[in-house]
Write a protein that holds these residues in place. Sequence first.
Motif, PDB file in Angstrom:
ATOM      1  N   VAL A 217     -27.339  -2.443   6.371  1.00  0.00           N
ATOM      2  CA  VAL A 217     -27.674  -3.455   5.362  1.00  0.00           C
ATOM      3  C   VAL A 217     -26.391  -3.912   4.676  1.00  0.00           C
ATOM      4  CG1 VAL A 217     -29.984  -2.551   4.954  1.00  0.00           C
ATOM      5  CG2 VAL A 217     -28.079  -1.675   3.602  1.00  0.00           C
ATOM      6  N   ASP A 218     -26.412  -5.170   4.166  1.00  0.00           N
ATOM      7  CA  ASP A 218     -25.233  -5.682   3.467  1.00  0.00           C
ATOM      8  C   ASP A 218     -25.300  -5.282   1.990  1.00  0.00           C
ATOM      9  OD1 ASP A 218     -27.033  -7.428   2.204  1.00  0.00           O
ATOM     10  OD2 ASP A 218     -26.622  -9.063   3.602  1.00  0.00           O
TER      11      ASP A 218
ATOM     12  N   VAL B 162     -41.530  -3.457   0.743  1.00  0.00           N
ATOM     13  CA  VAL B 162     -41.596  -4.182   2.014  1.00  0.00           C
ATOM     14  C   VAL B 162     -41.878  -5.665   1.794  1.00  0.00           C
ATOM     15  CG1 VAL B 162     -42.848  -4.371   4.204  1.00  0.00           C
ATOM     16  CG2 VAL B 162     -42.286  -2.115   3.272  1.00  0.00           C
ATOM     17  N   ASN B 163     -42.768  -5.968   0.849  1.00  0.00           N
ATOM     18  CA  ASN B 163     -43.185  -7.358   0.649  1.00  0.00           C
ATOM     19  C   ASN B 163     -42.128  -8.213  -0.032  1.00  0.00           C
ATOM     20  OD1 ASN B 163     -45.652  -6.691   1.784  1.00  0.00           O
ATOM     21  ND2 ASN B 163     -46.623  -6.265  -0.197  1.00  0.00           N
ATOM     22  N   ASN B 164     -41.252  -7.601  -0.798  1.00  0.00           N
ATOM     23  CA  ASN B 164     -40.299  -8.371  -1.603  1.00  0.00           C
ATOM     24  C   ASN B 164     -38.866  -8.322  -1.090  1.00  0.00           C
ATOM     25  OD1 ASN B 164     -42.409  -9.038  -3.370  1.00  0.00           O
ATOM     26  ND2 ASN B 164     -42.093  -7.168  -4.557  1.00  0.00           N
ATOM     27  N   THR B 165     -38.648  -7.724   0.073  1.00  0.00           N
ATOM     28  CA  THR B 165     -37.304  -7.691   0.658  1.00  0.00           C
ATOM     29  C   THR B 165     -37.379  -8.134   2.111  1.00  0.00           C
ATOM     30  OG1 THR B 165     -37.607  -5.341   1.178  1.00  0.00           O
ATOM     31  CG2 THR B 165     -36.409  -5.859  -0.849  1.00  0.00           C
ATOM     32  N   ASP B 166     -36.431  -8.948   2.518  1.00  0.00           N
ATOM     33  CA  ASP B 166     -36.448  -9.501   3.880  1.00  0.00           C
ATOM     34  C   ASP B 166     -36.025  -8.489   4.941  1.00  0.00           C
ATOM     35  OD1 ASP B 166     -37.284 -11.931   2.941  1.00  0.00           O
ATOM     36  OD2 ASP B 166     -35.245 -12.756   2.764  1.00  0.00           O
ATOM     37  N   ILE B 167     -35.354  -7.425   4.537  1.00  0.00           N
ATOM     38  CA  ILE B 167     -34.770  -6.523   5.542  1.00  0.00           C
ATOM     39  C   ILE B 167     -35.825  -5.821   6.382  1.00  0.00           C
ATOM     40  CG2 ILE B 167     -32.630  -6.131   4.271  1.00  0.00           C
ATOM     41  CD1 ILE B 167     -33.796  -3.516   3.263  1.00  0.00           C
ATOM     42  N   PHE B 168     -37.097  -5.799   5.908  1.00  0.00           N
ATOM     43  CA  PHE B 168     -38.137  -5.115   6.668  1.00  0.00           C
ATOM     44  C   PHE B 168     -39.009  -6.077   7.469  1.00  0.00           C
ATOM     45  CE2 PHE B 168     -37.189  -2.282   3.070  1.00  0.00           C
ATOM     46  CZ  PHE B 168     -36.825  -1.150   3.785  1.00  0.00           C
ATOM     47  N   THR B 169     -38.597  -7.333   7.594  1.00  0.00           N
ATOM     48  CA  THR B 169     -39.324  -8.293   8.422  1.00  0.00           C
ATOM     49  C   THR B 169     -38.963  -8.046   9.881  1.00  0.00           C
ATOM     50  OG1 THR B 169     -39.189  -9.922   6.636  1.00  0.00           O
ATOM     51  CG2 THR B 169     -39.795 -10.722   8.828  1.00  0.00           C
ATOM     52  N   VAL B 170     -39.904  -7.535  10.632  1.00  0.00           N
ATOM     53  CA  VAL B 170     -39.609  -7.086  11.996  1.00  0.00           C
ATOM     54  C   VAL B 170     -39.158  -8.245  12.869  1.00  0.00           C
ATOM     55  CG1 VAL B 170     -40.553  -5.967  14.058  1.00  0.00           C
ATOM     56  CG2 VAL B 170     -41.282  -5.217  11.773  1.00  0.00           C
ATOM     57  N   GLU B 171     -39.901  -9.348  12.882  1.00  0.00           N
ATOM     58  CA  GLU B 171     -39.591 -10.453  13.791  1.00  0.00           C
ATOM     59  C   GLU B 171     -38.212 -11.036  13.528  1.00  0.00           C
ATOM     60  OE1 GLU B 171     -42.294 -10.042  12.077  1.00  0.00           O
ATOM     61  OE2 GLU B 171     -43.794  -9.661  13.646  1.00  0.00           O
ATOM     62  N   LYS B 172     -37.815 -11.063  12.277  1.00  0.00           N
ATOM     63  CA  LYS B 172     -36.530 -11.658  11.909  1.00  0.00           C
ATOM     64  C   LYS B 172     -35.359 -10.732  12.222  1.00  0.00           C
ATOM     65  CE  LYS B 172     -34.023 -13.364   7.845  1.00  0.00           C
ATOM     66  NZ  LYS B 172     -34.126 -13.639   6.378  1.00  0.00           N
ATOM     67  N   ASN B 173     -35.546  -9.425  12.023  1.00  0.00           N
ATOM     68  CA  ASN B 173     -34.415  -8.491  12.064  1.00  0.00           C
ATOM     69  C   ASN B 173     -34.361  -7.596  13.292  1.00  0.00           C
ATOM     70  OD1 ASN B 173     -33.263  -9.042   9.342  1.00  0.00           O
ATOM     71  ND2 ASN B 173     -35.272  -8.333   8.656  1.00  0.00           N
TER      72      ASN B 173
ATOM     73  N   SER C 297     -28.440  -3.161  -2.804  1.00  0.00           N
ATOM     74  CA  SER C 297     -28.823  -3.041  -4.213  1.00  0.00           C
ATOM     75  C   SER C 297     -30.338  -3.000  -4.398  1.00  0.00           C
ATOM     76  CB  SER C 297     -28.246  -4.216  -5.003  1.00  0.00           C
ATOM     77  OG  SER C 297     -28.816  -5.447  -4.570  1.00  0.00           O
ATOM     78  N   GLN C 298     -31.085  -3.415  -3.369  1.00  0.00           N
ATOM     79  CA  GLN C 298     -32.546  -3.439  -3.479  1.00  0.00           C
ATOM     80  C   GLN C 298     -33.211  -2.180  -2.911  1.00  0.00           C
ATOM     81  OE1 GLN C 298     -34.368  -7.429  -2.602  1.00  0.00           O
ATOM     82  NE2 GLN C 298     -32.344  -7.859  -1.748  1.00  0.00           N
ATOM     83  N   LEU C 299     -32.407  -1.294  -2.370  1.00  0.00           N
ATOM     84  CA  LEU C 299     -32.979  -0.106  -1.738  1.00  0.00           C
ATOM     85  C   LEU C 299     -33.465   0.894  -2.782  1.00  0.00           C
ATOM     86  CD1 LEU C 299     -30.366   0.556   1.088  1.00  0.00           C
ATOM     87  CD2 LEU C 299     -32.551  -0.656   1.261  1.00  0.00           C
TER      88      LEU C 299
END
Length: 694
Positions: A534-535, A599-610, A540-542
């Motif tokens: 993660v960047d 999961v709902n408020n962070t993009d890092i857990f979007t499977v299709e995107k990442n 900072s959102q973890l």
Amino acid sequence: MPQSSQPPVTSSSKSSTPPSTIQTAKLHWQLDDNGVTVPRSSDFGDVYFSKTDGLAESRYVFIDGNDLASRLANLKNFERFIIGEIGFGTGLNILAIWQLWQQIRPDNHSHLHIITTEKFPLRKTDLEQALSVWTELAGLSQQLIDNYPPPLAGCHRLNWFDERLTIDLWLGDATSSLSQVTGQGRVDAWLLDGFAPSCNQELWSESLFAQIARLSKPHTTLATFSVASAVKQGLKCHGFTLAKRKGFGKKREMLTASFQPKLTSASFCEIYFRYNKKIKPFFVTLPFTDTFESRRRQRRKANNVKGFELPNFSAITKPLSVAVIGAGVAGLSSAYALAARGHKVTIFDKAQPLAGASGNIRGFLAPKLTSLKRLETNLHAIGYLASCRFYPYLTAQTGIEILQTTGCLDLLSHNRLQLDEVKDFPIEFARLLTAEQAKAKVGYEVGQAIFLPNAGLITTANFANAVLCHPNISFQTEELTYFQQDCDQVLLTFTERQQFFDHVILCMALDTCDFLPTIKRFNHSRGQVTWFAVDEHDKSQLPKLPLKYGSYYASFNENSKRHVMLGASFVRDTLDTEPAVADHKMNVTDLADAVPDLVNNTDIFTVEKNIPYWQGRASIRSQTVDYLPLVGQVWQAGYESKSRVWSFSALGSKGYAYAPICSELLVGLLCGEILPLANKMGNSLSPNRKVIRR
């Protein structure tokens, strides 16, 4: 009232089960004759140290009373000297013996093993204050304090392999604790500490004397402050010959004894305790009598079922050669336990170390909580506590960081205990948090949760490197095809060669069943771990802590970047180990069910995107039907207790919690030692447990 270096340890002959909750000692502090502040027991009204000089008293009564200096200095190669103590208290007796051991221990592979009991352990802060008096023991005191267990019932094994020292600290009722001690080893010297029976009648029960006798051997010695009649007669009844000697300081007398079981008189014991009005009447059960052994043999013959036997080998006088098949966490831990005792170990694996289920990029170490009433028989909890001591020790020995203690939050998703029960846990082990406290800890709404301060992440590659750098361990990439015991050796056949070893340990997970036809085939499941970098913005959102919710979430640093790890998926009855998108989705779904806001408020857990940036590793877990691993000797037709084939397999998903304590059990059986687990638990782990249950 005689003085005691520790407060009394009460025992109850009525109860065979230790209490579910361990009460810590209640203290107040006072000045001794030298103006030093020392602890005094509020419950029993006695000081922990002699008012004159507690350390000198321990040396005089217990070290000199058992002639330990001479006996320890003359230990032979691979000889184990076992000391039993009633009343750990502040640990002063043990520290005095440890200091002596450092000064005189032979330059060989001899080992000092101390078994000690305590019903009312000091709190860690009280222990620190009490031991601060003895500046000459400061280094040893700090090591003891660092490894001091939380007040939870059962056996806590503390190992210092470099010192060739083992301490088994049993917390709970003294008689009940000793009744659970098992193994081939017998105590060489006893430190019997406590008040006179008139002050603490329960301690000096017939049951306690019976356990002391059970764990003794001919010529076992004993030293105690007490010269009371009940103590003398209790020891005489159980085979000890007695001698008085001058007591320490102002105390007129003390007692020493030697175990001579042939002198035991059942009729005398029964008469004395039946008609002595001061002592509760009882009937004496004598250990190891011909009559008892004969009856047991007759029962076995009548039932045509072989009873449980401990391994039967001659005393070890030189290094054993042992082959460990499988280089997962089970094989590596077993190899280290043997190598640390001075034996030569060769690990064989058809692939590289940690190629199987224990080779994920990080291992997650956290306890599976259960009710306090069942905690001391819960292998996962006992193993977790031992692991929290073992991995830091290995780091200290090698300089290789293995366990990162992060703490974690257990989100109560898969716990089988009531929330009220969590409040009874010592806070250094587990603490129930309100929803507000949990949110402050992790940064997200998770509801009520349990904070586990000693949980953490294991760098698996570092663990393997730390083990394999031991000079007594070598690794070879070879595949076992067949083995056969030939008298006192085992012949191993590999793809292109054969080799003899003294023993072989099968740590091959699911493949173990291919070599043990009498063992029911293990259940198996696929588990896949997901991890990705993660960047700085996403970092900072973890969550601030790892999370446990049936599955787990954690973050760690690798190659100067922060990574997130999710795991592990659970798919039954497949041997496919190719990483799959479906398993990535499963891991994210589990996290979303536990912490939806994350999961709902962070993009890092979007499977299709990442998904292009995610990494995965799938492996096969193996488990027995009863979910307990196979640990111990594998009986073979014609050899049984002399079998040189052993197994440590089927760890499921709990390998890093099970491995250190189970390795101690396995190697203790192989080497004929006192074991770190109660007999009932050892039987439940045995590869022969079906026969034992019958």
